[in-house]
Design an enzyme around this catalytic site. Structure first.
Site, PDB file in Angstrom:
ATOM      1  N   GLU A 124       1.406  -1.234  12.615  1.00  0.00           N
ATOM      2  CA  GLU A 124       1.440  -2.769  12.943  1.00  0.00           C
ATOM      3  C   GLU A 124       1.994  -3.156  14.684  1.00  0.00           C
ATOM      4  O   GLU A 124       1.847  -4.624  14.829  1.00  0.00           O
ATOM      5  CB  GLU A 124       2.442  -3.210  11.930  1.00  0.00           C
ATOM      6  CG  GLU A 124       2.100  -3.269  10.302  1.00  0.00           C
ATOM      7  CD  GLU A 124       3.047  -3.480   8.891  1.00  0.00           C
ATOM      8  OE1 GLU A 124       3.398  -3.445   9.441  1.00  0.00           O
ATOM      9  OE2 GLU A 124       2.209  -4.131   8.871  1.00  0.00           O
ATOM     10  N   LYS A 137       3.931   2.050  16.334  1.00  0.00           N
ATOM     11  CA  LYS A 137       5.285   1.916  15.395  1.00  0.00           C
ATOM     12  C   LYS A 137       4.929   2.844  14.052  1.00  0.00           C
ATOM     13  O   LYS A 137       6.172   3.722  13.601  1.00  0.00           O
ATOM     14  CB  LYS A 137       4.479   1.063  14.041  1.00  0.00           C
ATOM     15  CG  LYS A 137       5.664   0.076  13.089  1.00  0.00           C
ATOM     16  CD  LYS A 137       5.730  -0.782  12.840  1.00  0.00           C
ATOM     17  CE  LYS A 137       6.996  -1.562  11.745  1.00  0.00           C
ATOM     18  NZ  LYS A 137       5.961  -2.402  10.907  1.00  0.00           N
ATOM     19  N   GLN A 138       3.485   3.556  13.186  1.00  0.00           N
ATOM     20  CA  GLN A 138       3.541   4.548  12.500  1.00  0.00           C
ATOM     21  C   GLN A 138       2.665   5.339  12.325  1.00  0.00           C
ATOM     22  O   GLN A 138       1.854   4.792  13.030  1.00  0.00           O
ATOM     23  CB  GLN A 138       4.135   4.275  10.872  1.00  0.00           C
ATOM     24  CG  GLN A 138       2.591   2.762  10.468  1.00  0.00           C
ATOM     25  CD  GLN A 138       3.416   2.358   9.102  1.00  0.00           C
ATOM     26  OE1 GLN A 138       3.995   1.710   9.125  1.00  0.00           O
ATOM     27  NE2 GLN A 138       2.901   3.748   7.725  1.00  0.00           N
ATOM     28  N   TRP A 175       0.992  -0.789   0.179  1.00  0.00           N
ATOM     29  CA  TRP A 175      -0.221   0.331   0.147  1.00  0.00           C
ATOM     30  C   TRP A 175       0.602   1.264   0.162  1.00  0.00           C
ATOM     31  O   TRP A 175       0.664   2.497  -0.221  1.00  0.00           O
ATOM     32  CB  TRP A 175      -0.863   0.053   1.390  1.00  0.00           C
ATOM     33  CG  TRP A 175      -0.029   0.192   3.045  1.00  0.00           C
ATOM     34  CD1 TRP A 175       0.617  -0.133   3.164  1.00  0.00           C
ATOM     35  CD2 TRP A 175      -0.582   1.534   3.053  1.00  0.00           C
ATOM     36  NE1 TRP A 175       0.472  -0.660   4.764  1.00  0.00           N
ATOM     37  CE2 TRP A 175       0.072   1.290   4.105  1.00  0.00           C
ATOM     38  CE3 TRP A 175      -1.795   2.260   3.336  1.00  0.00           C
ATOM     39  CZ2 TRP A 175       0.255   1.972   5.546  1.00  0.00           C
ATOM     40  CZ3 TRP A 175      -1.499   3.311   4.324  1.00  0.00           C
ATOM     41  CH2 TRP A 175      -0.930   3.174   5.632  1.00  0.00           C
ATOM     42  N   ASP A 176       2.149   1.307   0.316  1.00  0.00           N
ATOM     43  CA  ASP A 176       3.214   2.337   0.205  1.00  0.00           C
ATOM     44  C   ASP A 176       3.389   2.527  -1.397  1.00  0.00           C
ATOM     45  O   ASP A 176       3.519   4.245  -0.849  1.00  0.00           O
ATOM     46  CB  ASP A 176       4.798   1.866  -0.273  1.00  0.00           C
ATOM     47  CG  ASP A 176       4.545   0.645   1.823  1.00  0.00           C
ATOM     48  OD1 ASP A 176       3.943   0.156   1.711  1.00  0.00           O
ATOM     49  OD2 ASP A 176       5.819   0.520   1.536  1.00  0.00           O
TER      50      ASP A 176
END
Lengths: 764, 764
Positions: free
Chosen positions: A490, A602-603, A358-359
C-alpha cells in the site's frame, strides 16, 4: 514499553508491577474473547487513570456516517465501526466509604496480571492501601466461557489486611458507552429497557440505524471465604441506560470476601427475545456453577491446544509468542457461525473498523484449515458466497461493470464496502484474487471439491468477470493491462500493471475456466443450474480467455525479476539498509508523496505472488526476486514478515527467517510498532503460524499429499506442531537431529519429506 | 437554470421575474465587490426562502481545523476558509406591522435585478402585496465604493401604492454569522464590542485563532421624496454581536420613502484602531454624500472600462459574457495591496477556501498586466516573494528538502499550505513552475527587468533547487525523472513523468541559471547579495545543470506527440465524442478510479505546456498534440476551454475556438456546470480575456515587440480591445475586412502583424 514488560513464560502472559503508562497496552495484551464476544482487560473497579474501554460483540456494528475532507464519487455512505458494547464487567468497590481506584490509592503493591493461555482465563492481583488507610489484597479471575459463549464470569475477591472493612460491591451494567473511534461523536446505542429482579439485572439497548438489539445482563453472588452468603442487593439505581446494584458486607480483617458476577450478552442476531434468552443463559450458568464453568473452560482450551499447539523448546520468548498468536486466533474466531469473520483487531480494539479484510483469505484460512475441522474454513468461504450479491452490486454501482462481475469489498461487516480512501477502496482490487485463491487453497488442502459446484464456482465466475472487465487492451503493448491499482504494497497507489494484481487476475480467470470444465464434467446438474443462473455464454468465455492468455507482466530481463509495477526501476533504488534509521518508520516520518515515490515496500507484493503460486516459479527466480525486493521492504505492515520468513526459510536463509519469525510472533508482545494500546494485530497472527509450519516445517500440499522440508533455527532445540490433514492428525516434531512424524488413529499416512515418500504409521 | 434566465444586454446583467429557485444563483451572479470587500447579492430585507448569505473581506480568513477521513503525514493543520464576514447590508422592513419577506408576500410583481457593469452598481426593484394587503413598490440600489473602498452604500426606497403605510426601517449589523463551509461547525467570529451614537453603530469582532479585528459599521439616514428627514433612531437593540436600530415613519400613499445606509468594514490589517477608522470612513462618506459617491463610482468604473473593455459587435451574448468576466476580475482584485490575491470564487462564495492558487500566475497575470499599470502585476509577483520563506519551510518540513528548496503551496492565504488531499497538496507540484513562469512573463511583457535582481531571482533559485532535488536519476532510463506527481490534469494522480511538469521543471532550472548569469553581469551587487544570502555554490549549479540537461520527456514517435505521462498510451483510448453523454460530467458520474484510468482530461496539460512555451514547438507539433489531446478533454475545469480556444484559433479551427470562447465566457451566466449558486469562477475569467486577445487577436510578445495575428469568429461583426504595452495604450479593432491599430499619446509604436512590421502612429 520495553521488552521486559511482559515476562517470558511458556504458557502465560505475565505483567508484574503497576505502571499507569502501560495500562492501555496491557488492556490490549490481556484481552479475552470466546469467538462470540470479547473485551479488553479493563479494570472492573473504577479507574480514573488513562484507559481505553472496550467490550465487543461479534457481528454487531454501527454504520458511522463517512467522514472525508473531500468527497469523491463512489465513497460509501458509512464506515462500519466495531462497536464498543455495553459494559457488563463493571463493579464499583467501596471500602470503608472510599471508592477503590488504583489511580488514587496511596500504595499499590504486588500488582500482577496473568493471561493463562493454557486454561483460558485472565487473573489480576494486587495489594493496595487506600487513602483512608485500609489495606486490602485483591484477586480477580475473569473468563468468557468457550462453551456457554453468551456468558462470562468474574470472581472478584477482597481481603482486608489491616482492619475490618465495610465493603460495598456495586456491580453494574452500562449501555451509555461511547466509541473512541467515532466520526461525529454520535451516540451508537439507543437504550430500550432496564429490568431487575433478585440478583439479576438486564439492560436492553439497540444500535442506532442497524437496530441490533442486545440484552446485557448480570447475576451477582456475594461470598465469604468461598461460601455464598445468598444476600440480595440492598438497592438498585437505574437510569435510562444503566443499572447498578449494591451489596454491603462487613468483612473481618483477613477474611476473604468476594463477588461472583455472571454477565454477558444475548443479541437479536441469535434470539427473537433477547431478554428471555438472557434469563436462560443466567439459569444455565448458575446451574453449572462457577467451579464447573472454570473447569469447562480449562477443558475447552485443553481441547483447542491439543490440536493447535505449537511447542518450541529452548526459546521461551518464541514459545510464548506463538502461543499468544494461536490463543488470540482462537479467542477471535471459533468458526461456528458463518455470519462472522476475523476482524483485524479481533476483540482487542476498535481500530480499522469492519470485520472482514482480504487478511482472512490470504493469511487466516491456512491456520483454521489445518487446526480445525474443515467446516470452519468452509464457513469462511461461505461467508463470501453469501455476500456475492453485494459484491456484484458494488462492481455495478461504482464501476459500471455488468453481467454479474463481482468486486468484493476492501472492508466490510455485511458485504457492503465501507472503506473510504479512493486509493484503497476503489483501487486495491487484488483482494478479489485472494478470495478466489482461498477456494483453490481449501480444495487443495481438504480435498473437499463439493464446495465448488455448490457455491464456489459462482464466486469464481463473478471474480473472473470482474478481471475480464477491469483489464483493458493496450494497443501500445499489444497486451492486456490493468491500470490504476494499489497492490498489496500500500506504499504505492494508482500504479499500472502491479505484477501481483495482473498475475492473480490471469490466474483467477484460468482457474474459473478450469473449474467450469471440471464441474460440467463431474457435476453436470450443478453446471447447468449455475450457467442458467449467471447466464454465462461461450462467447463470454472466449473473451475471458483472450484477456488471461494475453496478460502483460512487467519484468526486467536484465535483473531477472518481475517488476512490482511499470516503471519501478525508475525509482531512486537505495536499499533499506542504507536508509537513515531516523527516517523510520517512513509512514510516520514522511509525507505520503515521499513514501509513494520511494522504493520502499510496506509488505510483500511480488513476493506475495511467489508465496501463493510458488510452484509456478523456479527456486532461482524466487531467490532473485526475494533478494531484490527484500532489500526494499520496510515491513511496516503486520502482514509482511511472515511471508518473508517462509521464503527466507525456503532459501536456506535461516537467520533471516528466524528474525522475521520473532518480529511477527512478538509484534504485539514487544510492541514493535508502538501501537499495541490500540489493540492487537489479530489477522497477522495466522501468518506467524504459517512461518513455523510452512516456513521452518516447509509444509506444502501437492497432489493430495502433505510435503515437508523441515528446518530448525539454531536458537531452538526443537519444535512441534500438528496438522489436521483430511481428518488425520499428523504430529510433526523437529529437532536438530531428526524429524519425527506420528499420526493419530489407525490409518497410515503417506507424506513426502524433502522430496522422498515417507509412510507414517499410527502407533499401535 | 436555462439560458434565458439572464437577459442578453451589452452592459448589464438582468434578471426579470421572481423565482425562488434562482435566488442562490442570482446571489452569485449579481455579487458586487471593490477589491477590498465584496458580497453576494443577498436581499437587505428578511428572506425566509433558500439563500446563501455571504459577505467577504479581502485578506481575512479562518484556519479551520483540517478534516480528513484518514490522516496522512504532512497534511496541514488547517484549511484557510474564506470567511463569511459580519453582515452590514441587513435592513428589516416593517410595513404596517408586517415584516417584509418576499417568501411570504401574497404577490411579487415586476421583480427585476440589474447589475450595471458600466457604472458599477446593483439595482433591485419589485412590487409586492403583503399579507396585510399593503401594496408597495421597492427600489434598491447598492454599490461598494471603488474609491472609498472600506464603504458601501444602500439606497432602499419604498413607495406605498394602495394606502398610507407605517414603515419601520430596522437596519442592523450582525457579527453572529456562520460559514456554510465549516469543518466542525465552529464559530469563526468572537464578538468584542458593540457601540452606537446618533445614526451610527459599530460592531467589533475578531476572528478566532487569526485575531483579525474587524469593525463593521453603519450610518443611516431616512429620506422622504429624496429629502433627508434628519431623524434619529427611536431605539437600538443590541446583543453581544448584533445591533439594530429602528426608524419609524408614516408614509402617505404614493410618496417615496427611503433609507440610505452607509456601511462597511475597517480591519486591523490596515488600522491600529478599527473603531476610530470606522468613524472616519463614515465621516468621509457623509461629507461626499450619496449622489457624489454614486457619481464617483460611475467615474471610477468608466476609468476601468476605458482601459480594460473589450467590445464585440453583432453578438450580444458574447459581449455580455466578456464584460461580465472583466467586471468580476476588477471587482475581485484591484492590485493596490500586495498582501492580497485572487481567490477562485473572489467575493462570490466560500468554496475552495484560500485566496491563492496557481491560477493567479497561469491565468490572471496576463489580464492584469495588459489592462493595468505594471505595478499591479508586480504586486502579484511580490506576494509570492514575500512568502518565499514559507515555501522553503514547506519543502523542508514535508519533503525533507534542504538548502532553500522552495515548494509553494497549492492553496494558501498567508504562504502556508492549507490544502489536504495528498494527490493535490503533495503531488501537484507543477504549481511551482507557473510561479517562475510568471516572473519570465512579467519581464517579457513589461520589459521591467528590475524585479528579477531585486526579488525574483531568489524565488527562481528556490524553485530551481526544488526541481533539482525533486527529480531523481533513473538508472533504467539513464535520465532524470520526476515520479509521483499530479499534473494540471487533475484527473490523473500520482503519475510518473508528467510531460508538463518535467518540461517546466527543466525550464525553471534553465531560466534560473540564465538569470543568475545575467544578474551577475548586469547587477553584480545584487548578485553578490543574493549568492551570499542563499549560499549557492558553483558545484550546486553544476548539479542543477545535470538534471535540466538530461531530463526525460515521454513521447510517442509513432504518433508524433508528447505523452501526458508514462504509459498514457496503455489506456483504452475512446475519444470523448464516443463517450455516452449520460456518463458526463464524469467527475459526477464515475468513481474516482474510473476517472483516473480513463483517458479523459480535465483541463489542458500537455497543451498547457504548448501554451506557455509556444515558441519552443512547431505549428505541426502543436497541431498533432492539440488534435490528439483535445479529443480526450472533457473540460470539467473552468480553466480548460480558454487554452483550447487560443490554440484552436492559432490552428485556424475558428468554429472550435468560438465554441470554447462561449463556454469560458458564459460559464457562470449560463451555468454550464450547474453550480453557480456556490459562486462564480473568478480566476478562469482571466482566461476568457486571453481567449480573445491572445486567441482571436493572436497577441504575443516576442523580442520586446507586440505581435498580432488577428482573426474573427464568423458570428461577430467586429471586436476591439486595448493593451497597455509598456505605458503605451494600443487599441486594436478587428472586423472581417481589416484590423485597425491606434495608439494613445504622442509616440509611435512598432508592432508585428501576421509577421510583418507595422508602425502605429498616434493620431494627431
Amino acid at each position: 514499553m520495553n521488552q521486559d514488560y511482559i515476562k517470558p513464560d511458556n504458557w502465560s502472559i505475565i505483567e508484574k508491577g503497576f505502571d499507569a503508562e502501560s495500562v492501555k497496552s496491557s488492556e490490549s495484551l490481556f484481552s479475552i474473547g470466546n469467538g462470540a464476544m470479547g473485551q479488553r482487560a479493563n479494570f472492573e473497579e473504577n479507574y480514573t487513570g488513562a484507559t481505553f474501554q472496550g467490550s465487543y460483540i461479534a457481528g454487531i456494528y454501527y454504520p458511522d456516517k463517512t467522514k472525508v475532507g473531500w468527497w469523491k464519487n463512489g465513497y460509501p455512505e458509512y464506515f462500519a465501526k466495531v462497536l464498543n458494547a455495553p459494559n457488563w464487567i463493571g463493579i464499583e468497590i467501596e471500602i470503608n466509604g472510599e471508592n477503590l481506584d488504583l489511580n488514587s490509592c496511596t500504595a499499590v503493591r504486588d500488582f500482577r496480571r496473568e493471561l493463562n493461555m493454557k486454561e483460558g482465563w485472565y487473573h489480576r492481583s494486587f495489594e493496595a492501601t487506600l487513602k483512608n488507610g485500609t489495606e486490602i489484597a485483591v484477586n480477580i479471575r475473569r473468563f468468557l466461557a468457550m462453551n456457554l459463549d453468551e456468558a462470562g464470569v468474574i470472581h472478584y475477591e477482597i481481603t482486608p489486611l489491616n482492619k475490618d472493612a465495610k465493603i460495598v460491591y456495586k456491580p453494574y451494567l452500562d449501555a451509555g458507552v461511547t466509541n473512541e473511534d467515532a466520526n461525529w461523536d454520535e451516540k451508537f446505542w439507543e437504550p430500550l429497557d432496564v429490568k431487575h429482579h433478585g440478583n439479576e439485572a438486564f439492560v436492553t439497548a439497540q444500535t442506532f440505524k442497524t437496530h441490533f438489539k442486545v440484552t446485557t445482563f448480570m447475576q451477582n453472588s456475594i461470598l465469604e471465604n468461598g461460601r455464598n452468603l445468598n444476600i440480595s442487593p440492598s438497592n438498585f439505581e437505574t437510569t435510562v441506560d444503566k443499572i447498578q446494584s449494591s451489596y454491603a458486607v462487613i468483612v473481618a480483617q483477613g477474611k476473604k470476601s468476594a463477588i461472583q458476577k455472571i454477565g454477558g450478552y444475548t443479541v437479536s442476531l441469535n434470539h427473537d427475545n433477547t431478554y428471555t434468552a438472557a434469563e436462560k443463559v443466567i439459569q444455565q450458568a448458575i446451574a453449572i456453577g462457577y467451579d464447573q464453568l472454570l473447569q469447562d473452560q480449562i477443558d475447552a482450551w485443553a481441547k483447542i491446544w491439543e490440536m493447535s499447539d505449537i511447542t518450541i523448546d529452548g526459546d521461551v520468548k518464541a514459545q510464548q509468542g506463538i502461543r499468544f498468536n494461536i490463543f488470540q486466533l482462537n479467542q477471535t474466531y471459533s468458526g461456528k457461525d458463518n455470519r462472522l469473520n476475523i476482524g483485524p483487531k479481533g476483540f482487542t480494539g476498535e481500530k480499522y473498523g469492519g470485520s472482514t479484510y482480504w487478511d482472512t483469505e490470504a493469511y487466516c484460512i491456512p491456520f483454521y484449515m489445518a487446526t480445525k475441522d474443515q467446516q470452519v474454513a468452509r464457513n469462511l468461504l461461505t461467508y463470501r458466497y453469501n455476500q456475492l450479491d453485494k459484491a456484484i452490486e458494488n462492481a455495478q454501482k461504482n464501476l459500471g461493470f455488468k453481467d454479474g462481475a463481482a468486486l468484493y469489498p476492501m472492508v466490510t461487516m455485511n458485504g457492503e464496502e465501507c472503506h473510504n480512501e479512493w486509493e484503497i477502496t476503489h483501487e486495491e482490487i487484488h483482494r478479489n484474487g485472494a478470495i478466489a485463491f482461498a477456494i483453490f487453497n481449501y480444495h487443495r488442502f481438504t480435498g473437499d471439491y463439493s464446495y465448488i459446484p455448490e457455491k464456489g464456482l459462482e464466486v469464481l465466475i463473478g471474480i473472473a468477470r470482474f478481471w475480464h472487465q477491469r483489464a483493458n487492451f493496450s494497443k501500445d503493448k499489444n497486451q492486456y493491462v490493468i491500470l490504476g491499482v494499489t497492490g498489496p504494497n500500500e506504499y504505492e497507489n494508482n500504479i499500472n500493471n502491479n505484477f501481483y494484481t495482473n498475475y492473480i487476475a490471469k490466474w483467477c480467470i484460468d482457474y474459473a475456466t478450469e473449474q467450469l470444465v471440471k464441474v460440467s464434467l463431474e457435476y453436470p446438474s450443478d453446471h447447468k443450474r449455475i450457467i442458467e443462473k449467471v447466464k454465462l455464454s461461450d462467447a463470454e468465455l472466449q473473451e475471458w480467455k483472450k484477456v488471461a492468455g494475453n496478460m502483460y507482466f512487467p519484468k526486467s530481463e536484465e535483473l531477472g525479476i518481475y517488476l512490482q509495477q511499470d516503471c519501478f526501476l525508475d525509482k531512486d533504488l537505495v536499499p533499506v539498509k542504507d536508509l537513515d534509521k531516523a527516517q523510520r518508520p517512513i509512514n510516520q516520518k514522511w509525507s505520503w508523496d515521499r513514501v509513494l515515490r520511494s522504493p520502499y515496500i510496506k509488505q510483500a507484493d511480488v513476493l506475495q505472488c511467489f508465496y501463493f503460486f510458488e510452484e509456478h516459479f523456479s527456486k532461482e527466480e524466487l531467490k532473485r526476486n526475494f533478494e531484490f525486493y527484500e532489500s526494499f521492504t520496510v515491513h511496516e505492515s503486520s502482514l509482511s514478515p511472515c511471508v518473508h520468513s517462509i521464503q527466507a526459510a525456503a532459501l536456506d536463509k535461516m537467520d533471516m527467517a528466524y528474525a522475521f519469525y520473532l518480529r511477527t510472533s512478538r509484534l504485539d508482545l514487544d510492541d514493535y510498532n508502538k501501537e499495541v494500546e490500540e489493540g492487537c494485530h489479530i489477522t497477522s497472527m495466522a501468518g506467524t503460524w504459517m512461518s513455523i509450519v510452512e516456513g521452518f516445517g516447509g509444509m506444502r500440499v501437492k497432489d493430495n499429499t502433505l510435503h515437508f522440508a523441515p528446518k530448525i533455527p539454531k536458537e531452538w532445540e526443537g519444535y512441534s506442531f500438528k496438522i489436521n490433514f483430511r481428518n488425520q492428525i499428523l504430529k510433526v516434531a523437529i529437532n536438530h537431529n531428526q524429524t519425527t512424524f506420528s499420526v493419530d488413529g489407525t490409518k497410515e499416512l503417506k507424506i513426502m519429506v524433502n522430496g522422498e515418500a515417507v509412510v507414517v504409521s499410527p502407533a499401535l
